[in-house]
Design a protein around this motif. Structure first.
Motif, PDB file in Angstrom:
ATOM      1  N   LYS A 232       0.776  -1.191   0.014  1.00 54.36           N
ATOM      2  CA  LYS A 232       0.222   0.402  -0.108  1.00 54.36           C
ATOM      3  C   LYS A 232       0.815   1.342   0.281  1.00 54.36           C
ATOM      4  O   LYS A 232       0.937   2.061  -0.528  1.00 54.36           O
ATOM      5  N   GLU A 233       1.883   1.432   0.705  1.00 53.90           N
ATOM      6  CA  GLU A 233       2.245   2.468   0.744  1.00 53.90           C
ATOM      7  C   GLU A 233       3.491   3.021  -0.813  1.00 53.90           C
ATOM      8  O   GLU A 233       3.552   3.561  -0.748  1.00 53.90           O
ATOM      9  N   ILE A 234       3.425   1.837  -0.668  1.00 50.41           N
ATOM     10  CA  ILE A 234       4.333   2.179  -2.231  1.00 50.41           C
ATOM     11  C   ILE A 234       3.192   2.683  -3.528  1.00 50.41           C
ATOM     12  O   ILE A 234       3.976   2.742  -4.007  1.00 50.41           O
ATOM     13  N   HIS A 235       2.301   1.552  -3.172  1.00 50.45           N
ATOM     14  CA  HIS A 235       1.558   2.030  -4.018  1.00 50.45           C
ATOM     15  C   HIS A 235       0.849   3.101  -4.691  1.00 50.45           C
ATOM     16  O   HIS A 235       1.080   4.498  -4.982  1.00 50.45           O
ATOM     17  N   ASP A 236       0.784   4.208  -3.286  1.00 50.52           N
ATOM     18  CA  ASP A 236      -0.189   5.036  -2.503  1.00 50.52           C
ATOM     19  C   ASP A 236       1.554   5.902  -2.832  1.00 50.52           C
ATOM     20  O   ASP A 236       0.057   6.977  -3.682  1.00 50.52           O
ATOM     21  N   LYS A 237       2.164   5.654  -2.828  1.00 49.29           N
ATOM     22  CA  LYS A 237       3.111   6.888  -2.903  1.00 49.29           C
ATOM     23  C   LYS A 237       2.963   7.569  -4.432  1.00 49.29           C
ATOM     24  O   LYS A 237       3.270   8.421  -5.167  1.00 49.29           O
ATOM     25  N   LYS A 238       3.482   6.059  -5.792  1.00 46.53           N
ATOM     26  CA  LYS A 238       3.713   6.291  -6.379  1.00 46.53           C
ATOM     27  C   LYS A 238       1.827   6.419  -7.669  1.00 46.53           C
ATOM     28  O   LYS A 238       2.318   6.729  -8.401  1.00 46.53           O
ATOM     29  N   ARG A 239       1.184   6.608  -6.990  1.00 50.76           N
ATOM     30  CA  ARG A 239       0.072   6.346  -8.007  1.00 50.76           C
ATOM     31  C   ARG A 239      -1.495   6.617  -6.751  1.00 50.76           C
ATOM     32  O   ARG A 239      -2.432   6.049  -7.352  1.00 50.76           O
ATOM     33  N   PRO A 240      -1.496   7.851  -7.015  1.00 47.61           N
ATOM     34  CA  PRO A 240      -2.297   9.062  -6.273  1.00 47.61           C
ATOM     35  C   PRO A 240      -3.221   9.107  -7.409  1.00 47.61           C
ATOM     36  O   PRO A 240      -3.034   9.264  -8.512  1.00 47.61           O
ATOM     37  N   LEU A 241      -4.014   9.585  -6.763  1.00 53.71           N
ATOM     38  CA  LEU A 241      -5.633   9.950  -7.185  1.00 53.71           C
ATOM     39  C   LEU A 241      -5.349  11.841  -7.658  1.00 53.71           C
ATOM     40  O   LEU A 241      -4.131  11.976  -7.215  1.00 53.71           O
ATOM     41  N   ARG A 242      -5.815  12.304  -8.203  1.00 47.59           N
ATOM     42  CA  ARG A 242      -5.305  13.697  -9.046  1.00 47.59           C
ATOM     43  C   ARG A 242      -5.415  14.998  -8.137  1.00 47.59           C
ATOM     44  O   ARG A 242      -4.593  15.242  -7.873  1.00 47.59           O
ATOM     45  N   GLY A 243      -6.175  14.007  -6.881  1.00 55.42           N
ATOM     46  CA  GLY A 243      -6.019  15.524  -5.679  1.00 55.42           C
ATOM     47  C   GLY A 243      -5.124  14.636  -4.777  1.00 55.42           C
ATOM     48  O   GLY A 243      -4.599  15.722  -3.088  1.00 55.42           O
ATOM     49  N   GLY A 244      -3.864  14.050  -5.066  1.00 58.30           N
ATOM     50  CA  GLY A 244      -2.718  13.454  -4.289  1.00 58.30           C
ATOM     51  C   GLY A 244      -2.991  12.157  -2.795  1.00 58.30           C
ATOM     52  O   GLY A 244      -2.123  12.045  -2.764  1.00 58.30           O
ATOM     53  N   GLN A 245      -4.267  12.146  -3.066  1.00 54.75           N
ATOM     54  CA  GLN A 245      -4.674  10.362  -1.779  1.00 54.75           C
ATOM     55  C   GLN A 245      -4.537   9.194  -2.737  1.00 54.75           C
ATOM     56  O   GLN A 245      -4.577   9.182  -3.545  1.00 54.75           O
ATOM     57  N   GLY A 246      -4.490   8.513  -2.119  1.00 58.01           N
ATOM     58  CA  GLY A 246      -3.863   7.249  -2.445  1.00 58.01           C
ATOM     59  C   GLY A 246      -5.185   6.802  -3.333  1.00 58.01           C
ATOM     60  O   GLY A 246      -5.959   6.831  -2.377  1.00 58.01           O
ATOM     61  N   SER A 247      -4.591   5.244  -3.858  1.00 55.03           N
ATOM     62  CA  SER A 247      -5.743   5.105  -4.928  1.00 55.03           C
ATOM     63  C   SER A 247      -5.483   2.747  -4.283  1.00 55.03           C
ATOM     64  O   SER A 247      -6.540   2.351  -4.462  1.00 55.03           O
ATOM     65  N   TYR A 248      -4.399   3.089  -3.417  1.00 56.82           N
ATOM     66  CA  TYR A 248      -4.886   1.438  -3.003  1.00 56.82           C
ATOM     67  C   TYR A 248      -5.563   1.227  -2.780  1.00 56.82           C
ATOM     68  O   TYR A 248      -6.637  -0.305  -3.020  1.00 56.82           O
ATOM     69  N   ASP A 249      -6.820   2.034  -2.005  1.00 52.30           N
ATOM     70  CA  ASP A 249      -7.908   1.075  -1.198  1.00 52.30           C
ATOM     71  C   ASP A 249      -8.866   0.952  -1.636  1.00 52.30           C
ATOM     72  O   ASP A 249      -9.686   0.255  -1.559  1.00 52.30           O
ATOM     73  N   ILE A 250      -8.755   1.822  -3.154  1.00 55.33           N
ATOM     74  CA  ILE A 250     -10.085   1.773  -3.373  1.00 55.33           C
ATOM     75  C   ILE A 250      -9.838   0.754  -4.403  1.00 55.33           C
ATOM     76  O   ILE A 250     -10.997  -0.092  -5.325  1.00 55.33           O
ATOM     77  N   ILE A 251      -8.559   0.856  -5.214  1.00 54.19           N
ATOM     78  CA  ILE A 251      -9.021  -0.842  -6.521  1.00 54.19           C
ATOM     79  C   ILE A 251      -7.956  -2.097  -5.991  1.00 54.19           C
ATOM     80  O   ILE A 251      -8.743  -3.285  -6.990  1.00 54.19           O
ATOM     81  N   LEU A 252      -7.986  -2.121  -4.773  1.00 62.19           N
ATOM     82  CA  LEU A 252      -8.137  -3.468  -4.398  1.00 62.19           C
ATOM     83  C   LEU A 252      -8.512  -4.070  -4.325  1.00 62.19           C
ATOM     84  O   LEU A 252      -9.186  -5.688  -4.897  1.00 62.19           O
ATOM     85  N   PRO A 253      -9.858  -3.936  -3.825  1.00 64.53           N
ATOM     86  CA  PRO A 253     -10.847  -4.848  -3.703  1.00 64.53           C
ATOM     87  C   PRO A 253     -11.179  -5.219  -5.392  1.00 64.53           C
ATOM     88  O   PRO A 253     -12.009  -6.792  -5.883  1.00 64.53           O
ATOM     89  N   LYS A 254     -11.602  -4.216  -5.707  1.00 65.63           N
ATOM     90  CA  LYS A 254     -12.376  -4.621  -7.534  1.00 65.63           C
ATOM     91  C   LYS A 254     -10.652  -5.694  -8.409  1.00 65.63           C
ATOM     92  O   LYS A 254     -11.869  -6.501  -9.421  1.00 65.63           O
ATOM     93  N   PHE A 255      -9.624  -5.851  -8.235  1.00 69.51           N
ATOM     94  CA  PHE A 255      -8.688  -6.253  -8.623  1.00 69.51           C
ATOM     95  C   PHE A 255      -8.683  -7.698  -8.291  1.00 69.51           C
ATOM     96  O   PHE A 255      -8.867  -8.693  -8.561  1.00 69.51           O
ATOM     97  N   LYS A 256      -8.932  -7.762  -6.752  1.00 70.20           N
ATOM     98  CA  LYS A 256      -9.549 -10.037  -6.438  1.00 70.20           C
ATOM     99  C   LYS A 256     -10.611 -10.166  -6.741  1.00 70.20           C
ATOM    100  O   LYS A 256     -10.319 -11.315  -7.013  1.00 70.20           O
ATOM    101  N   LYS A 257     -11.694  -9.167  -7.123  1.00 72.48           N
ATOM    102  CA  LYS A 257     -12.836  -9.240  -8.473  1.00 72.48           C
ATOM    103  C   LYS A 257     -12.547 -10.087  -9.502  1.00 72.48           C
ATOM    104  O   LYS A 257     -12.850 -11.209  -9.952  1.00 72.48           O
ATOM    105  N   VAL A 258     -11.940  -9.288 -10.290  1.00 71.04           N
ATOM    106  CA  VAL A 258     -11.527  -9.711 -11.553  1.00 71.04           C
ATOM    107  C   VAL A 258     -11.007 -10.874 -11.343  1.00 71.04           C
ATOM    108  O   VAL A 258     -10.859 -11.130 -12.296  1.00 71.04           O
ATOM    109  N   ALA A 259      -9.975 -11.498 -10.830  1.00 67.97           N
ATOM    110  CA  ALA A 259      -8.624 -12.153 -10.639  1.00 67.97           C
ATOM    111  C   ALA A 259      -9.624 -14.151  -9.854  1.00 67.97           C
ATOM    112  O   ALA A 259      -9.840 -14.593 -10.796  1.00 67.97           O
ATOM    113  N   THR A 260     -10.956 -13.136  -9.039  1.00 66.98           N
ATOM    114  CA  THR A 260     -11.256 -14.362  -8.886  1.00 66.98           C
ATOM    115  C   THR A 260     -12.273 -14.554  -9.665  1.00 66.98           C
ATOM    116  O   THR A 260     -12.668 -16.371 -10.218  1.00 66.98           O
ATOM    117  N   SER A 261     -13.092 -13.418 -10.339  1.00 73.02           N
ATOM    118  CA  SER A 261     -14.041 -14.149 -11.025  1.00 73.02           C
ATOM    119  C   SER A 261     -13.709 -14.743 -12.629  1.00 73.02           C
ATOM    120  O   SER A 261     -14.724 -14.948 -12.844  1.00 73.02           O
TER     121      SER A 261
END
Lengths: 473, 52
Positions: A232-261
């Motif tokens: 999370k700390e690596i991802h959020d530092k390099k891949r922030p939203l436009r406003g600067g907040q991290g994107s990790y918590d938004i995308i992780l559950p979605k990507f898990k759904k992609v992988a399992t589905s």
């Protein structure tokens, strides 16, 4: 050419020109390079036993051979001669003319397009080669009309190729999702009449993913590439939203759904490591621990002026990280846990033919990138560099000189590739990287080459370890 | 063999006769988009014969 190395407790010998891979004991490991000087490049039998035994007599007193008894050296020599006779050791390079002919033939067809659906992005990743999605230009979305024309261009220029690949790329393609869906539908509608088979890929940062999109992608996309960097700390530092907040918590559950589905198949979680996380094996392990089985984490490609660029002094640590990762994968596979790391994938038995292996990546000829305005570039990494604009989907390729330049680029036109054992696995490397670092598509991005060679060595070592495990079972 | 164990591999030289159909995946169309890796890909023709 023979390439020898030690890894994971194995002595590994690659007969580079035949593709044969041998796991050898210490005696054979010492003898194989010492025999090479008497190998004939023209005779039917490249290393007759008597020639090899005469050579053994000459070198018997060498320091490297002193610890072996006569019998084991003689046995090893006999096995070496047997392999040479079978074309699995000391094989000559006979492919230069063949690959040149193949490249000319390949000039006829386009078989893959990278569609830049959006030159816009809802993230502002620090290392983005697309400059926050805009590729040195204005924000723009690809219209349905341009996309449709691009698919028509692909069909018309694909000759007898049946399988056509289309990657919905960006920026962030989900910012133009309706057009993506419409283009998939259009492509499918033309398959029967044209005899073509479209393989669509979606590459996304995940922010806009939802159940409807995942369901559509599972039905229509042959591959989904999900961008996530690892911890999370690596991802959020390099891949922030436009406003600067991290994107990790938004995308992780979605990507898990992609992988399992998708049944853990036909997708990748794909990350970038930089100078700021040279301990990147931790990021790969983090993704494994989060339940992802298809993982690709790759070095950033950035000029030395960037603070996050890979530096020469990072290389020893990065090589160590690949070793650690290889051991981790072997450990997990031996426990029955499946995990696939993209850059350690290697298909020894059913891998590509030699034409594919030596003739380059196909950028600028069989693979092209299309901008939102319909302009054609050799690949996504050249987009925005006017010097490489080849034409557009309406008028086709106008700059034949660019096409010829890319077509003629293969491992034999790259001086440093000729003597490199990795040439059959990397096909000469990425032409965009070569150009960006040397100013010439026939150049070599040295850092990339060092890391590539290490990944190949690790990948083959993993094969050896797993073959050992199978033999024991 | 006692000193050398050979892994099963595809013979590149033989593939000169049967290869070059171009139906396989384009190098950059898999995951990376920043490097060129072909050794990890599978041959479309061999895959077909395996599934028969």
């Amino acid at each position: 050419m023979v390439h020898l190395y030690k890894a994971g407790g194995y002595n590994i010998v690659l007969d580079v020109e035949s593709g044969a891979v041998h796991i050898v004991d210490d005696a054979a490991y010492e003898l194989i390079p010492l025999m090479e000087s008497v190998v004939s490049k023209t005779a039917d039998s490249p290393l007759p036993l008597q020639t090899a035994l005469d050579r053994l007599a000459q070198i018997r007193d060498e320091e490297a051979l002193k610890r072996f008894c006569d019998e084991e050296l003689r046995e090893a020599v006999e096995e070496i001669c047997e392999l040479a006779d079978a074309g699995a050791l000391y094989s000559p390079d006979v492919y230069e003319q063949y690959v040149s002919e193949f490249s000319k033939h390949r000039a006829m067809v386009v078989k893959a397009l990278c569609l830049h659906m959006a030159h816009d992005c809802n993230l502002s990743c620090e290392y983005c080669f697309a400059g926050e999605g805009v590729y040195k230009g204005e924000r723009a979305l690809m219209s349905y009309e341009v996309g449709k024309k691009a698919l028509d261009f692909l069909i018309e220029n694909s000759g007898s190729r049946r399988n056509l690949e289309v990657d919905f790329f960006g920026g962030e393609p989900l910012m133009n999702w309706q057009v993506v869906k419409d283009l998939v539908q259009y492509g499918r509608s033309r398959e029967k009449e044209t005899g073509k088979n479209f393989r669509f890929t979606l590459t996304t940062n995940g922010v806009l993913l939802n159940d409807e999109i995942i369901e559509f992608a599972n039905k229509e996309m042959a591959n989904v590439v999900c961008s996530i960097d690892g911890r999370k700390e690596i991802h959020d530092k390099k891949r922030p939203l436009r406003g600067g907040q991290g994107s990790y918590d938004i995308i992780l559950p979605k990507f898990k759904k992609v992988a399992t589905s998708r049944g853990q198949n036909n997708y990748y979680v794909r990350g970038t490591y930089t100078h700021d996380n040279t301990d990147f094996s931790e990021d790969v392990i983090h993704l494994m621990d989060e339940g992802f089985e298809q993982i690709s984490v790759e070095p950033v490609v950035a000029g030395p002026e960037e603070s996050y660029a890979i530096r020469d002094e990072d290389i020893p640590e990065l090589l160590k990280q690949y070793d650690l990762l290889a051991q981790e994968i072997i450990k997990r596979r031996k426990k029955g846990e499946f995990v696939n790391f993209f850059h350690f994938m290697i298909d020894l038995e059913q891998g590509p033919c030699v034409a594919k292996r030596l003739s380059g990546c196909g950028a600028g000829s069989e693979y092209l990138a299309v901008t939102p305005q319909g302009e054609l570039y050799p690949c996504h990494q050249f987009v925005g560099d006017e010097e490489f604009k080849m034409g557009d989907v309406y008028g086709g390729i106008e700059r034949q000189d660019i096409k010829e330049k890319f077509l003629s680029c293969n491992v034999y036109t790259k001086e440093k590739c000729r003597d490199c054992f990795a040439k059959f696995y990397c096909s000469g490397g990425c032409m965009a990287n070569a150009y960006n670092f040397t100013g010439d598509v026939n150049g070599n991005y040295e850092t990339g080459c060092i890391l590539q060679r290490k990944r190949i060595e690790c990948a083959i070592m993993i094969k050896a370890a797993l073959a050992d495990q199978e033999a024991e079972a | 063999m006692k000193h050398i164990k050979t892994l099963n591999t595809r013979d590149y030289k033989k593939s000169m006769k049967t290869g070059g159909c171009g139906e396989c995946q384009t190098s950059c169309q898999s995951a990376c988009k920043t490097s060129c890796t072909v050794g990890n890909q599978s041959c479309e023709t061999l895959k077909k014969s395996e599934s028969r």
